[in-house]
Scaffold this motif. Structure first.
Motif, short mmCIF file in Angstrom:
data_model
loop_
_atom_site.label_atom_id
_atom_site.label_comp_id
_atom_site.label_asym_id
_atom_site.label_seq_id
_atom_site.Cartn_x
_atom_site.Cartn_y
_atom_site.Cartn_z
N GLN A 93 0.75 -1.23 0.04
CA GLN A 93 -0.04 -0.14 0.15
C GLN A 93 0.91 1.20 -0.07
O GLN A 93 0.31 2.48 -0.39
N ASP A 94 2.13 1.19 0.21
CA ASP A 94 2.90 2.15 0.59
C ASP A 94 3.41 2.76 -1.22
O ASP A 94 4.10 1.93 -1.73
N ILE A 95 2.92 3.87 -1.31
CA ILE A 95 3.29 4.62 -2.79
C ILE A 95 4.79 4.60 -2.98
O ILE A 95 5.02 4.27 -4.01
N ARG A 96 5.68 4.98 -1.73
CA ARG A 96 7.05 4.74 -2.08
C ARG A 96 7.57 3.21 -2.56
O ARG A 96 8.25 3.32 -3.61
N ILE A 99 -4.46 -0.70 -5.77
CA ILE A 99 -4.73 1.05 -5.24
C ILE A 99 -5.74 1.68 -6.09
O ILE A 99 -6.58 2.28 -5.55
N GLU A 110 6.53 2.89 -6.15
CA GLU A 110 7.30 3.63 -6.92
C GLU A 110 8.55 3.04 -7.10
O GLU A 110 8.86 2.87 -8.58
N LEU A 134 0.02 0.67 -9.86
CA LEU A 134 -0.92 0.98 -9.03
C LEU A 134 -2.17 0.27 -9.11
O LEU A 134 -2.91 -0.50 -8.17
#
Length: 151
Positions: free
Chosen positions: A64-67, A89, A70, A84
């Motif tokens: 779930q962590d966008i970093r 997400i 990415e 994503l």
């Protein structure tokens, strides 16, 4: 983008679907994910993600962590939006809505249109929202008149 939801609907992908997608992506890039194959550790090192993070993603625990996502997208050489969607997400429909927003009407929005765009649907809430915006518009007009009179 590859379809990550086997049910064929536009629901968000599950952690299990993400794990299958990620496993496929890694195997396509010659990471040997068999027990003692070393691919999982090698990918963690190559990507800069921790071994634990890679393990969790491959074991149906999602991400779930966008970093993290990415970093994963960069390591795989894929566009972040594709990752994503794969991670659940965003659904494909949500991504399409962000990438291709509906045309906006010309001129300023009415208070009712703004309420609808903000997801304010309850009639009482819409009425309160409209009343508040009307109050603020009157206050702004009054402040402008006061500044003009002073000059």
């Amino acid at each position: 983008m590859e379809h990550t939801n086997p049910s064929g609907n536009d629901a968000k992908a599950t952690p299990a679907e993400f794990a299958i997608w990620l496993r496929d992506q890694l195997e396509r890039r010659d990471y040997d994910l068999r027990p003692r194959g070393g691919g999982q550790s090698r990918f963690a090192e190559d990507s800069g993600l921790s071994s634990g993070t890679v393990s969790r993603m491959l074991n149906n625990q999602g991400a779930q962590d966008i970093r993290v996502l990415e970093t994963l997208a960069n390591a795989l050489g894929l566009p972040l939006p594709e990752v994503l969607v794969a991670a659940g997400i965003l659904s494909r429909a949500e991504l399409a809505a962000v990438q291709n927003p509906a045309p906006r009407p010309e001129g300023p929005l009415t208070a009712e249109q703004a309420a609808a765009e903000l997801g304010i649907n309850n009639p009482d809430d819409v009425e309160h929202f409209v009343a508040t915006t009307e109050f603020l518009k009157r206050r702004r007009a009054k402040n402008r008149k006061g500044r003009t009179a002073e000059n």
